[in-house]
Design an enzyme around this catalytic site. Sequence first.
Site, mmCIF file in Angstrom:
data_model
loop_
_atom_site.group_PDB
_atom_site.id
_atom_site.type_symbol
_atom_site.label_atom_id
_atom_site.label_comp_id
_atom_site.label_asym_id
_atom_site.label_seq_id
_atom_site.Cartn_x
_atom_site.Cartn_y
_atom_site.Cartn_z
ATOM 1 N N ASP A 87 -0.062 2.053 8.308
ATOM 2 C CA ASP A 87 -0.606 1.236 9.401
ATOM 3 C C ASP A 87 0.138 1.343 10.734
ATOM 4 O O ASP A 87 -0.420 1.049 11.777
ATOM 5 C CB ASP A 87 -0.623 -0.247 8.993
ATOM 6 C CG ASP A 87 -1.657 -0.538 7.917
ATOM 7 O OD1 ASP A 87 -2.343 0.402 7.490
ATOM 8 O OD2 ASP A 87 -1.767 -1.708 7.511
ATOM 9 N N ARG A 125 -5.837 -2.648 9.234
ATOM 10 C CA ARG A 125 -5.920 -4.119 9.329
ATOM 11 C C ARG A 125 -5.791 -4.678 10.751
ATOM 12 O O ARG A 125 -6.742 -4.715 11.496
ATOM 13 C CB ARG A 125 -4.888 -4.748 8.405
ATOM 14 C CG ARG A 125 -5.353 -4.703 6.980
ATOM 15 C CD ARG A 125 -4.569 -5.616 6.123
ATOM 16 N NE ARG A 125 -3.293 -5.056 5.776
ATOM 17 C CZ ARG A 125 -2.678 -5.268 4.627
ATOM 18 N NH1 ARG A 125 -3.216 -6.079 3.750
ATOM 19 N NH2 ARG A 125 -1.527 -4.722 4.356
ATOM 20 N N ASP A 147 5.254 -4.542 6.204
ATOM 21 C CA ASP A 147 5.689 -5.873 6.612
ATOM 22 C C ASP A 147 5.877 -6.843 5.429
ATOM 23 O O ASP A 147 6.933 -7.466 5.281
ATOM 24 C CB ASP A 147 4.611 -6.407 7.577
ATOM 25 C CG ASP A 147 5.011 -7.699 8.211
ATOM 26 O OD1 ASP A 147 6.148 -7.770 8.693
ATOM 27 O OD2 ASP A 147 4.192 -8.640 8.201
ATOM 28 N N ARG A 162 0.893 -5.018 -5.379
ATOM 29 C CA ARG A 162 0.980 -6.212 -4.521
ATOM 30 C C ARG A 162 1.202 -7.356 -5.501
ATOM 31 O O ARG A 162 0.409 -7.542 -6.423
ATOM 32 C CB ARG A 162 -0.306 -6.394 -3.723
ATOM 33 C CG ARG A 162 -0.586 -5.196 -2.788
ATOM 34 C CD ARG A 162 -1.603 -5.559 -1.735
ATOM 35 N NE ARG A 162 -2.096 -4.386 -1.011
ATOM 36 C CZ ARG A 162 -1.521 -3.873 0.067
ATOM 37 N NH1 ARG A 162 -0.412 -4.409 0.556
ATOM 38 N NH2 ARG A 162 -2.043 -2.835 0.677
ATOM 39 N N THR A 220 4.381 2.612 5.458
ATOM 40 C CA THR A 220 2.995 2.128 5.525
ATOM 41 C C THR A 220 2.231 3.024 6.482
ATOM 42 O O THR A 220 2.787 3.428 7.512
ATOM 43 C CB THR A 220 2.904 0.670 6.013
ATOM 44 O OG1 THR A 220 1.532 0.376 6.354
ATOM 45 C CG2 THR A 220 3.756 0.376 7.228
ATOM 46 N N ASP A 252 2.413 -0.673 11.855
ATOM 47 C CA ASP A 252 2.273 -2.019 12.428
ATOM 48 C C ASP A 252 3.580 -2.810 12.454
ATOM 49 O O ASP A 252 3.553 -4.030 12.612
ATOM 50 C CB ASP A 252 1.208 -2.805 11.646
ATOM 51 C CG ASP A 252 1.560 -2.936 10.160
ATOM 52 O OD1 ASP A 252 2.502 -2.270 9.703
ATOM 53 O OD2 ASP A 252 0.880 -3.719 9.473
ATOM 54 N N GLY A 261 0.845 -1.209 0.000
ATOM 55 C CA GLY A 261 0.000 0.000 0.000
ATOM 56 C C GLY A 261 0.870 1.244 0.000
ATOM 57 O O GLY A 261 1.868 1.303 0.718
HETATM 58 O O1 F6P Z 1 -1.320 -1.718 4.587
HETATM 59 C C1 F6P Z 1 -1.870 -0.514 4.209
HETATM 60 C C2 F6P Z 1 -3.337 -0.656 3.941
HETATM 61 O O2 F6P Z 1 -3.839 0.618 3.580
HETATM 62 C C3 F6P Z 1 -4.185 -1.250 5.062
HETATM 63 O O3 F6P Z 1 -4.497 -0.327 6.064
HETATM 64 C C4 F6P Z 1 -5.380 -1.735 4.315
HETATM 65 O O4 F6P Z 1 -6.020 -2.762 4.990
HETATM 66 C C5 F6P Z 1 -4.769 -2.247 3.037
HETATM 67 O O5 F6P Z 1 -3.572 -1.524 2.854
HETATM 68 C C6 F6P Z 1 -5.633 -2.096 1.801
HETATM 69 O O6 F6P Z 1 -4.969 -2.715 0.753
HETATM 70 P P1 F6P Z 1 -5.263 -2.543 -0.788
HETATM 71 O O7 F6P Z 1 -4.587 -1.289 -1.242
HETATM 72 O O8 F6P Z 1 -4.617 -3.731 -1.415
HETATM 73 O O9 F6P Z 1 -6.742 -2.491 -0.931
#
Ligand code: F6P
Length: 318
Positions: free
Chosen positions: A126, A170, A102, A71, A124, A128, A10
């Site tokens: 998050d 998350r 992570d 991703r 990130t 986390d 992300g």
């Molecule tokens: O890890 C960052 C994040 O924004 C999380 O908070 C969220 O759950 C996830 O990515 C969303 O992922 P995507 O961009 O694949 O929808």
Amino acid sequence: MKIAILTSGGDAPGMNAAIRSVTRCALTKGMTVYGIQRGFAGLLDGEFHELTFNSVSDKLQRGGTFLQTARCAEFRTIEGQKRGAQMLKTFGIDYLVVIGGDGSLTGGLSVSKLGIPVMGIPGTIDNDLGYTDFTIGFDTAVNTVLDCISKIRDTSSSHERTTIIEVMGRHCGDIALYAGMAGGAEAVLIPEIDYDINDICQRIILGRNRGKVHNVLIKAEGTEMKSDELAALIEERTGVEARAVILAYLQRGGSPTARDRMLATRCGEKAVQLIEQGSDSRAIGCAGNEIIHYPLEEALQMKREFNKDLYDLAVILS
Ligand code: F6P
């Protein structure tokens, strides 16, 4: 010395600041710098282009990542990782700098195990990662949520509503906790702590009896129950009109705060210093106001400690 940089997972505000810092610090030391477009997916496709001082100008203040991100399912396989490592060898890369969370740093670890040392920079929203107090993008995301809380509070007051604001994160409730505390939320629901719906409803009813005209609840996405279902349940049990607002990707955009730009810039500088010293693979982060680093594998094994004291304070203040 040739280095390559990629951003993965992300996106997070401040990633551009980190790319800029790595690029300019490395160029100053006479290194050649390649940007890899679209994270590990771009690595597999050989999307390398050389970065200059100019390539990173006018990027510091921009959200997102100009190297783009992805991703990449293929990179979770050993075949994909081997292909990626081979691609780096083909370009004669001595070090790879990975900016991400992570999963991205874990991808970096697999590259380092295949013979190319990796510098991990925590990007990130998050917050986390266990080895660093803060990640790049978190502060900006919290400030974005704060801005939304103020706006939602205005309309919640006008309509005497309870509003549930769902934020990202998350498995980690830090965005909810920090924004909830700084924004004076009436309740903070996070994945680390079970919540009691009766307690929440009771507080809303007692608040209404005291003349309270609005309630803002901050709910992390990783908590039980969908936000609109929770809103419906609260409305049914309290008689107070309730709505849910999911902030989603709004939190990932925007110009990075000074704090995120500084963290990104300092982590980028440290990555280049470590590369210059011929270091093994490292994860860079911060502890207090210091920039720190750990062996990459060890850093990824460190468990994040939940700040229960901060949560307890949020409960007292709500
Ligand atoms: O890890 C960052 C994040 O924004 C999380 O908070 C969220 O759950 C996830 O990515 C969303 O992922 P995507 O961009 O694949 O929808």
